[in-house]
Design an enzyme around this catalytic site. Structure first.
Site, PDB file in Angstrom:
ATOM      1  N   ILE A   1       0.950  -1.181  -0.046  1.00 32.84           N
ATOM      2  CA  ILE A   1      -0.095   0.011  -0.002  1.00 32.84           C
ATOM      3  C   ILE A   1       0.940   1.042  -0.099  1.00 32.84           C
ATOM      4  CG2 ILE A   1      -1.923   1.361   1.262  1.00 32.84           C
ATOM      5  CD1 ILE A   1      -2.757  -1.395   2.464  1.00 32.84           C
ATOM      6  N   ASP A   2       0.937   2.063  -1.250  1.00 33.81           N
ATOM      7  CA  ASP A   2       1.589   3.286  -1.422  1.00 33.81           C
ATOM      8  C   ASP A   2       0.909   4.409  -0.828  1.00 33.81           C
ATOM      9  OD1 ASP A   2       3.800   1.687  -2.634  1.00 33.81           O
ATOM     10  OD2 ASP A   2       2.883   2.185  -4.561  1.00 33.81           O
ATOM     11  N   VAL A   3       1.257   4.918   0.109  1.00 32.48           N
ATOM     12  CA  VAL A   3       0.611   6.231   1.149  1.00 32.48           C
ATOM     13  C   VAL A   3       1.395   7.299   0.801  1.00 32.48           C
ATOM     14  CG1 VAL A   3      -0.456   4.386   2.724  1.00 32.48           C
ATOM     15  CG2 VAL A   3       1.659   5.719   3.235  1.00 32.48           C
TER      16      VAL A   3
END
Length: 262
Positions: free
Chosen positions: A129-131
């Protein structure tokens, strides 16, 4: 007994090993197969290899490269990039890879995680999950991005991580776009929030520039994966390319505090 893992993350772009800053300006740093051989010698806990072209270009995983990586790697290997079906995941696992990572596909096809877990076991299903922090003076919190940060999804990362956990993911990787390649330290406060919300293993990535940063993350959050790119491919303030990894003694020192908390 579970213990923290210190994980080099290798980014593959156009067949070469690269490092980015905030997901931009990929800098060539070498050959991925040669890097794997060096990390073998240094006895890395685990290795993550992410093909940053495949999903963006809508192509399937590079099975030829995966076969070479798996044949060379002497540590648990996680591969991500272009995986859109459980059949692809099964093929990758059959090559000798321990974990298969997905990112955009986990959003575009929510059923995929359940299908992958049924095919290869949830212990082999990883969601990256790129945040990044929301923009705007009056806007707080984080949002999820995919396709190398080019697509923003109005999804709360922690809620999404919990949904992935329930769907069949066996591990979550939280990757900070804002801190990628900056070498100024992990987002420890956000890491604590994520860790407390999940019951499956979590790995954090983005920001590590010194072994002290790894120690700070482990000390604050506990038994997690500490992944890094720049830390393990650069040396010194001029970012000279040098594949490196902590010695066994350094690893023991970094992980001791969290182990003692168990």
């Amino acid at each position: 007994m579970l213990r923290p893992r210190i994980i080099p993350c290798l980014l593959v772009h156009k067949g070469g090993l690269v490092k980015t800053q905030r997901f931009k300006d990929p800098k060539y740093v070498g050959d991925p197969i040669n890097a794997v051989r060096i990390f073998n010698e240094k006895e890395a806990d685990e290795l993550m290899v992410l093909d940053i072209d495949a999903s963006l270009n809508g192509v399937e995983p590079d099975f030829s490269l995966i076969a070479k990586l798996a044949a060379e790697c002497r540590m648990p290997l996680c591969y991500g990039g272009g995986v859109t079906t459980a059949a692809q995941a099964s093929r990758i696992i059959d090559m000798g890879v321990e974990k298969v990572a997905v990112s955009h596909s986990a959003i575009s096809n929510p059923a995929l995680l359940t299908e992958m877990a049924a095919a290869v076991g949830r212990q082999s299903v990883v969601v990256v999950i790129d945040v990044k922090k929301k923009s705007g003076f009056f806007t707080k919190g984080y949002e999820v991005c995919t396709l190398n940060g080019s697509r923003v999804h109005k999804i709360d990362p922690i809620l999404f991580a919990k949904q992935c956990q329930d769907a069949g993911a066996g591990e979550i990787v939280i990757n900070s776009i804002d801190r990628d390649g900056m070498m100024e330290g992990y987002d420890v406060e956000f890491a604590k929030q994520v860790k407390s919300a999940l019951r499956i293993p979590v790995t954090f990535m983005g920001g590590a520039g010194a072994l002290d940063h790894v120690g700070q993350l482990i000390s604050a959050v506990g038994v997690v994966g500490a992944a890094a790119g720049s830390l393990f491919v650069f040396k010194g303030k001029y970012r000279a390319v040098l594949i490196n990894y902590p010695t066994p003694e350094q690893k023991v020192s970094l992980c001791r505090e969290s182990i003692e908390k168990l």
